[in-house]
Design a protein around this motif. Structure first.
Motif, PDB file in Angstrom:
ATOM      1  N   PRO A 154      27.934   7.279   6.278  1.00 49.36           N
ATOM      2  CA  PRO A 154      27.483   6.163   5.445  1.00 49.36           C
ATOM      3  C   PRO A 154      26.093   5.692   5.839  1.00 49.36           C
ATOM      4  O   PRO A 154      25.680   5.828   6.992  1.00 49.36           O
ATOM      5  N   ARG A 155      25.410   5.141   4.891  1.00 46.06           N
ATOM      6  CA  ARG A 155      24.073   4.616   5.142  1.00 46.06           C
ATOM      7  C   ARG A 155      24.173   3.402   6.062  1.00 46.06           C
ATOM      8  O   ARG A 155      24.986   2.514   5.846  1.00 46.06           O
ATOM      9  N   PRO A 156      23.373   3.325   7.130  1.00 47.60           N
ATOM     10  CA  PRO A 156      23.478   2.190   8.058  1.00 47.60           C
ATOM     11  C   PRO A 156      23.057   0.889   7.389  1.00 47.60           C
ATOM     12  O   PRO A 156      22.145   0.852   6.571  1.00 47.60           O
ATOM     13  N   SER A 157      23.734  -0.192   7.766  1.00 43.08           N
ATOM     14  CA  SER A 157      23.385  -1.510   7.258  1.00 43.08           C
ATOM     15  C   SER A 157      22.157  -2.035   7.993  1.00 43.08           C
ATOM     16  O   SER A 157      21.780  -1.524   9.059  1.00 43.08           O
ATOM     17  N   ILE A 158      21.544  -3.060   7.436  1.00 42.69           N
ATOM     18  CA  ILE A 158      20.393  -3.684   8.097  1.00 42.69           C
ATOM     19  C   ILE A 158      20.822  -4.232   9.452  1.00 42.69           C
ATOM     20  O   ILE A 158      20.094  -4.113  10.449  1.00 42.69           O
ATOM     21  N   GLU A 159      22.036  -4.819   9.513  1.00 47.19           N
ATOM     22  CA  GLU A 159      22.517  -5.370  10.791  1.00 47.19           C
ATOM     23  C   GLU A 159      22.611  -4.285  11.862  1.00 47.19           C
ATOM     24  O   GLU A 159      22.197  -4.501  13.010  1.00 47.19           O
ATOM     25  N   SER A 160      23.147  -3.120  11.470  1.00 43.91           N
ATOM     26  CA  SER A 160      23.308  -2.064  12.474  1.00 43.91           C
ATOM     27  C   SER A 160      21.948  -1.525  12.920  1.00 43.91           C
ATOM     28  O   SER A 160      21.765  -1.178  14.090  1.00 43.91           O
ATOM     29  N   VAL A 161      20.977  -1.464  12.016  1.00 44.33           N
ATOM     30  CA  VAL A 161      19.650  -0.994  12.397  1.00 44.33           C
ATOM     31  C   VAL A 161      18.985  -1.982  13.341  1.00 44.33           C
ATOM     32  O   VAL A 161      18.386  -1.597  14.360  1.00 44.33           O
ATOM     33  N   ASN A 202      13.345   8.319   6.152  1.00 38.94           N
ATOM     34  CA  ASN A 202      14.323   8.510   5.088  1.00 38.94           C
ATOM     35  C   ASN A 202      14.858   7.180   4.556  1.00 38.94           C
ATOM     36  O   ASN A 202      16.067   6.993   4.402  1.00 38.94           O
ATOM     37  N   ALA A 203      13.942   6.282   4.239  1.00 33.48           N
ATOM     38  CA  ALA A 203      14.350   4.982   3.707  1.00 33.48           C
ATOM     39  C   ALA A 203      14.858   5.137   2.277  1.00 33.48           C
ATOM     40  O   ALA A 203      14.334   5.922   1.488  1.00 33.48           O
ATOM     41  N   ALA A 204      15.874   4.336   1.944  1.00 33.09           N
ATOM     42  CA  ALA A 204      16.431   4.385   0.598  1.00 33.09           C
ATOM     43  C   ALA A 204      15.612   3.579  -0.382  1.00 33.09           C
ATOM     44  O   ALA A 204      15.559   3.893  -1.568  1.00 33.09           O
ATOM     45  N   SER A 205      14.954   2.532   0.108  1.00 38.06           N
ATOM     46  CA  SER A 205      14.239   1.642  -0.809  1.00 38.06           C
ATOM     47  C   SER A 205      13.235   0.810  -0.032  1.00 38.06           C
ATOM     48  O   SER A 205      13.269   0.740   1.208  1.00 38.06           O
ATOM     49  N   ALA A 206      12.355   0.157  -0.771  1.00 40.70           N
ATOM     50  CA  ALA A 206      11.387  -0.741  -0.144  1.00 40.70           C
ATOM     51  C   ALA A 206      12.100  -1.922   0.491  1.00 40.70           C
ATOM     52  O   ALA A 206      11.683  -2.432   1.542  1.00 40.70           O
ATOM     53  N   GLU A 207      13.197  -2.382  -0.108  1.00 44.16           N
ATOM     54  CA  GLU A 207      13.936  -3.534   0.436  1.00 44.16           C
ATOM     55  C   GLU A 207      14.485  -3.223   1.825  1.00 44.16           C
ATOM     56  O   GLU A 207      14.497  -4.091   2.712  1.00 44.16           O
ATOM     57  N   GLN A 208      14.926  -1.999   2.028  1.00 43.30           N
ATOM     58  CA  GLN A 208      15.470  -1.610   3.326  1.00 43.30           C
ATOM     59  C   GLN A 208      14.413  -1.703   4.422  1.00 43.30           C
ATOM     60  O   GLN A 208      14.689  -2.134   5.539  1.00 43.30           O
ATOM     61  N   VAL A 209      13.183  -1.309   4.088  1.00 39.64           N
ATOM     62  CA  VAL A 209      12.092  -1.369   5.061  1.00 39.64           C
ATOM     63  C   VAL A 209      11.596  -2.799   5.238  1.00 39.64           C
ATOM     64  O   VAL A 209      11.270  -3.223   6.348  1.00 39.64           O
ATOM     65  N   ALA A 211      13.072  -5.558   5.340  1.00 42.59           N
ATOM     66  CA  ALA A 211      13.864  -6.348   6.278  1.00 42.59           C
ATOM     67  C   ALA A 211      13.516  -6.059   7.727  1.00 42.59           C
ATOM     68  O   ALA A 211      13.852  -6.843   8.622  1.00 42.59           O
ATOM     69  N   LEU A 212      12.818  -4.947   7.981  1.00 39.56           N
ATOM     70  CA  LEU A 212      12.494  -4.554   9.351  1.00 39.56           C
ATOM     71  C   LEU A 212      11.027  -4.767   9.693  1.00 39.56           C
ATOM     72  O   LEU A 212      10.567  -4.340  10.748  1.00 39.56           O
ATOM     73  N   LEU A 213      10.277  -5.421   8.806  1.00 39.57           N
ATOM     74  CA  LEU A 213       8.876  -5.667   9.095  1.00 39.57           C
ATOM     75  C   LEU A 213       8.726  -6.778  10.131  1.00 39.57           C
ATOM     76  O   LEU A 213       9.392  -7.814  10.031  1.00 39.57           O
ATOM     77  N   PRO A 214       7.834  -6.609  11.133  1.00 38.07           N
ATOM     78  CA  PRO A 214       7.609  -7.667  12.141  1.00 38.07           C
ATOM     79  C   PRO A 214       6.992  -8.893  11.487  1.00 38.07           C
ATOM     80  O   PRO A 214       6.370  -8.828  10.428  1.00 38.07           O
ATOM     81  N   GLY A 215       7.158 -10.017  12.153  1.00 37.62           N
ATOM     82  CA  GLY A 215       6.557 -11.245  11.643  1.00 37.62           C
ATOM     83  C   GLY A 215       5.155 -11.476  12.144  1.00 37.62           C
ATOM     84  O   GLY A 215       4.451 -12.373  11.652  1.00 37.62           O
ATOM     85  N   LEU A 232       5.725  -2.575  -0.841  1.00 37.14           N
ATOM     86  CA  LEU A 232       5.780  -3.372   0.390  1.00 37.14           C
ATOM     87  C   LEU A 232       4.454  -4.100   0.608  1.00 37.14           C
ATOM     88  O   LEU A 232       3.380  -3.525   0.437  1.00 37.14           O
ATOM     89  N   THR A 233       4.527  -5.336   0.995  1.00 34.74           N
ATOM     90  CA  THR A 233       3.326  -6.150   1.182  1.00 34.74           C
ATOM     91  C   THR A 233       2.404  -5.530   2.225  1.00 34.74           C
ATOM     92  O   THR A 233       2.809  -5.257   3.358  1.00 34.74           O
ATOM     93  N   GLY A 234       1.159  -5.295   1.818  1.00 35.59           N
ATOM     94  CA  GLY A 234       0.158  -4.778   2.746  1.00 35.59           C
ATOM     95  C   GLY A 234       0.333  -3.329   3.127  1.00 35.59           C
ATOM     96  O   GLY A 234      -0.332  -2.844   4.053  1.00 35.59           O
ATOM     97  N   ALA A 235       1.197  -2.602   2.432  1.00 36.23           N
ATOM     98  CA  ALA A 235       1.464  -1.218   2.827  1.00 36.23           C
ATOM     99  C   ALA A 235       0.336  -0.296   2.393  1.00 36.23           C
ATOM    100  O   ALA A 235      -0.220  -0.439   1.304  1.00 36.23           O
ATOM    101  N   TYR A 236       0.014   0.660   3.253  1.00 36.20           N
ATOM    102  CA  TYR A 236      -0.895   1.747   2.896  1.00 36.20           C
ATOM    103  C   TYR A 236      -0.011   2.931   2.537  1.00 36.20           C
ATOM    104  O   TYR A 236       0.735   3.449   3.375  1.00 36.20           O
TER     105      TYR A 236
END
Length: 813
Positions: A154-161, A202-209, A211-215, A232-236
């Motif tokens: 199964p695809r890992p959840s944000i919590e597990s990542v 191997n990200a499934a979507s922009a939303e998945q990434v 959630a893992l962006l630093p502040g 994604l904001t500011g993405a190259y």
């Protein structure tokens, strides 16, 4: 840092130990380097046991405090080094690598790489990460988000990542919160003061990434996906496509050093669709089978039925990777992908896609764009879509398994009806007043748009010609002979505009074969006419005339007398191209008689009359030629710009022959502009030849050389040998007049060879005449006389005025 204290209270907390000293003092006393102490205090490194003993002794710690200090070292932040091994044989991708490094240098904190399955996204990301690792001393993490790998669980959840990342950073000393917001806050706090490189593969979507962006800045996120993550904001964002064939071949060569030649590597790369994953698997095949030659592998890759077997490593193989992407689609998009695998050509538009899937164009357009977003389809120009070769093969295989044969046949027939709808309408605009095209418009009206004018019709053909050609071949191959004939005859409507005469010949042959297998005399008659015209252009005049005569006989039996007259006119063209000008006129007269007997469309009479002008001019019958032009002009439709231009070209010829050279040059210059607007290669070439002749007689030699040279180029591009020999003869004469006999002889000899092989008596005589002039300029009197005699015999056989002039010149020797 010199005045900062190394304070054991930070590590031993409610401990009774209170030793304090500066880093330099502790370094001097312990024998441990100041930098090492600084790195231990900042959490960059964990102290070794020997270092702990030296520090404890220097701090004067008792035994129990030494034990506590050793335990406290476990609380020091670890520095993860999780990057997978980079490919040792990684080659190419220089442009993408340079762009990625430049983006980091410019301050990019989020970089995304997106592309189709197997295109090499992960390999590129890992290569970049290893190169950048020294810039991120607090750790490099690699997390597979399993966006498109169902078979691995199964695809890992944000919590597990988040939990996984925090543990990698050594922050598991206290329980991690279960609440996602608290967990995200803990994650961002943990990396706020660190420089970490985090590869999210191997990200499934922009939303998945997201959630893992630093502040905070300082770290780098490098994400890969089969979806475009540029939102994604500011993405190259870096789109990754299969590399060029030479670069792909270099990838294979590097992976199997010494096993493959450059040519073999290119061949394997092409069979692999230039897809790095497939190339890697092909290389693995060779490495695991040391007795194989590359040609053994190529033989296996030629068979499309076994192609995926050669690239199969379960979920790590090409089919597995594509299947994972396929499973991400909903039912409608899966069907769209399967049906795209049925397209016979390279690409398609929204009309064709809508027909394949039985949906509206308004529905088909966003579906196609969605497939582009996940890199299962490609778009290289607005409104056009295609599949990568391996994706196409995958789609076709899935279609064969998941759909009934009846459903697939219906889809292909709907697609072909779309092609016929547009092909017949385009042919009717490109070649007006042709009954079979007009009939085809009615028979294959799908309610789709048409074309307002010739230009839009030609634009459609040039875009779709590859699909149309492939559809003809596919229809014949699958036994749809009626369909094959209609597709082929519509294709032939663009004969005069098409530079690829080889394709026209192939399609004509399919039309003729289909008609005969159907036992349809009407279809056979028109296929014979198209084939005869094609053979004539190839220089096979006798074969062409034979086909055309068979077509005339069938058309007259069927009552198609008006079209029989046009076919007679084509026979006259081939007689003229053979130098048989009198025979050509006889045929044209017969054609006009047929037109008069049947009251055929005036346009037919106009075309026949125009065609009569060329042999009349060659025979010196200028007044008769003028009369025919007047008759033709009176019969033309107001919108027939093509034939009106042809009339003007001949009028220019008549002006030149009557001594008005300036008038001829002006008229032909205007006609050339009109021909270029029409984009008719034969018209452009013929007009360039006439303009070159005007300039030569005006003694503007350099300009004449230029125009004849352009004519040669156009004739070569279209493989029109009749016009090529005429253009080379003109160029040879212009070069001789310019004092360049050696160059002239080269072109004239080529013209002579073409004329002789195509049995063109007149152009052969002109070539010999030109060679006589060139050799005279060189001072070779014997060669001059020899070629003049040949020219005289040829001109006499054609019964043209040049015969007398050459004979008179010979008499002076």
């Amino acid at each position: 840092m010199a005045d900062r204290a190394f304070d054991t209270r930070n590590s031993l907390r409610p401990h009774r130990l209170r030793a304090m000293m500066t880093q330099e003092e502790l370094a001097l006393k312990s024998g441990v380097g100041t930098r090492t102490i600084r790195d231990i205090e900042s959490g960059k490194v964990r102290p070794q046991p020997k270092t702990l003993r030296l520090l404890a002794r220097a701090l004067g710690l008792e035994a129990d405090d030494r034990a506590r200090l050793a335990g406290a070292s476990d609380l020091i932040a670890v520095v993860p080094r999780e990057l997978p091994m980079a490919l040792a044989a990684f080659t190419g991708r220089e442009g993408q690598l340079d762009a990625l490094f430049a983006a980091v240098d410019d301050g990019a904190a989020v970089i995304t790489v997106h592309g189709m399955a197997g295109v090499g996204k992960t390999s590129l990301a890992v290569r970049v990460a290893h190169a950048l690792a020294p810039r991120y001393p607090d750790g490099q993490l690699f997390v597979d988000l399993h966006g498109f790998t169902h078979s691995t669980g199964p695809r890992p959840s944000i919590e597990s990542v988040l939990t996984r990342v925090l543990r990698s950073l050594g922050l598991s000393d206290r329980p991690l919160p279960a609440d996602i917001d608290e967990l995200t806050a803990r994650y961002r706090s943990a990396i706020a003061d660190r420089r970490i490189l985090l590869v999210l593969d191997n990200a499934a979507s922009a939303e998945q990434v997201d959630a893992l962006l630093p502040g905070t800045p300082g770290s780098l996120i490098l994400a890969t996906s089969r979806r475009d993550l540029s939102s994604l904001t500011g993405a190259y964002s870096v789109p990754l496509e299969p590399p060029p064939v030479r670069e792909a071949a270099a990838m294979l060569s590097a992976a199997v050093a010494g096993r493959v030649t450059e040519a073999e590597a290119v061949a394997v790369a092409e069979r692999c669709g230039r897809l790095p994953l497939a190339l890697g698997l092909a290389a693995a095949r060779l490495r695991s089978r040391p007795l194989w030659r590359v040609e053994d592998l190529l033989k296996r890759l030629v068979d499309e039925g076994r192609l995926f077997e050669e690239f199969d490593l379960g979920h790590r193989g090409v089919a597995g990777a594509l299947h994972a992407s396929y499973l991400e689609l909903d039912t409608d998009h899966r069907r769209m992908l399967r049906r795209l695998g049925l397209v016979p050509g390279d690409d398609l538009d929204v009309h064709a896609a809508a027909a394949l899937c039985e949906v509206s164009e308004e529905r088909a357009a966003p579906m196609l764009e969605s497939l582009v977003d996940v890199h299962l389809a490609e778009t290289r120009s607005p409104g056009r879509y295609r599949l990568h070769d391996l994706v196409r093969l995958f789609a076709a295989k899935v279609a064969a398994v998941e759909e009934t044969e009846s459903d697939l046949d219906d889809a292909v027939l709907r697609l072909n009806r779309v092609y016929l709808h547009f092909a017949y309408r385009a042919a009717a605009r490109a070649t007006p007043n042709v009954p079979r095209f007009i009939a085809g418009e009615t028979a294959y009206d799908s309610g789709l748009p048409g074309f307002a004018d010739r230009d839009s019709a030609l634009s459609w053909f040039r875009t779709e010609r590859g699909n149309l050609e492939s559809a003809v071949a596919a229809a014949e191959r699958t036994g749809r002979l009626e369909l094959a004939w209609h597709l082929a005859t519509a294709f032939s409507g663009f004969f005069m505009y098409d530079l690829d005469l080889g394709a026209q010949a192939t399609v004509n042959e399919i039309a003729l074969t289909s008609a005969r297998r159907l036992g349809d005399a009407w279809k056979e008659a028109y296929a014979l006419g198209d084939a005869g015209r094609q053979l004539g252009l190839e220089g096979r005049h006798r074969d062409g005339i034979r086909y055309l005569e068979q077509a005339v006989a069938l058309k007259r039996d069927l009552g198609e007398t008006g079209d029989a007259a046009l076919t007679f006119a084509n026979i006259g063209v081939l007689h003229r191209r053979s130098g048989r000008f009198a025979e050509a006129l006889t045929v044209y007269e017969t054609a006009l008689t047929l037109v008069e007997e049947t009251a055929a469309a005036p346009a037919v009479s106009a075309i026949v009359s125009i065609n009569m002008v060329a042999p009349l001019v060659r025979l010196g019958r200028l007044d008769d030629a003028e009369l025919r032009l007047a008759e033709a002009e009176a019969l033309l439709r107001p919108d027939d710009d093509h034939d009106r231009t042809r009339i003007e070209v001949f009028r220019g010829v008549l002006l030149r022959e009557r001594g008005d050279l300036a008038g001829a040059e002006s008229m032909h210059t205007t006609c050339l502009a009109a021909c270029l607007r029409e984009s008719v290669p034969a018209g452009i070439t013929a007009t360039l030849c006439e303009l070159g002749e005007d300039l030569l007689r005006l003694d503007r030699r350099a300009e004449a050389v230029e125009r004849f040279g352009q004519a040669v180029g156009w004739a070569e591009e279209r493989a029109d040998r009749s016009l090529e020999r005429a253009a080379r003869n003109g160029l040879g004469r212009a070069l001789t007049a310019s004092g360049r006999p050696e160059e002239a002889i080269g072109h004239l000899e080529q013209a002579a060879a073409l004329a002789e092989s195509h049995e063109d008596t007149y152009e052969l005589a002109r070539a010999h005449h030109g060679l006589a002039d060139a050799h005279r300029l060189r001072g070779d009197t014997d060669a001059e006389r020899r070629y003049l005699r040949r020219a005289a015999r040829g001109y006499a056989a054609c019964d043209v005025p040049e015969a007398a002039a050459v004979t008179e010149r010979l008499d002076r020797f």
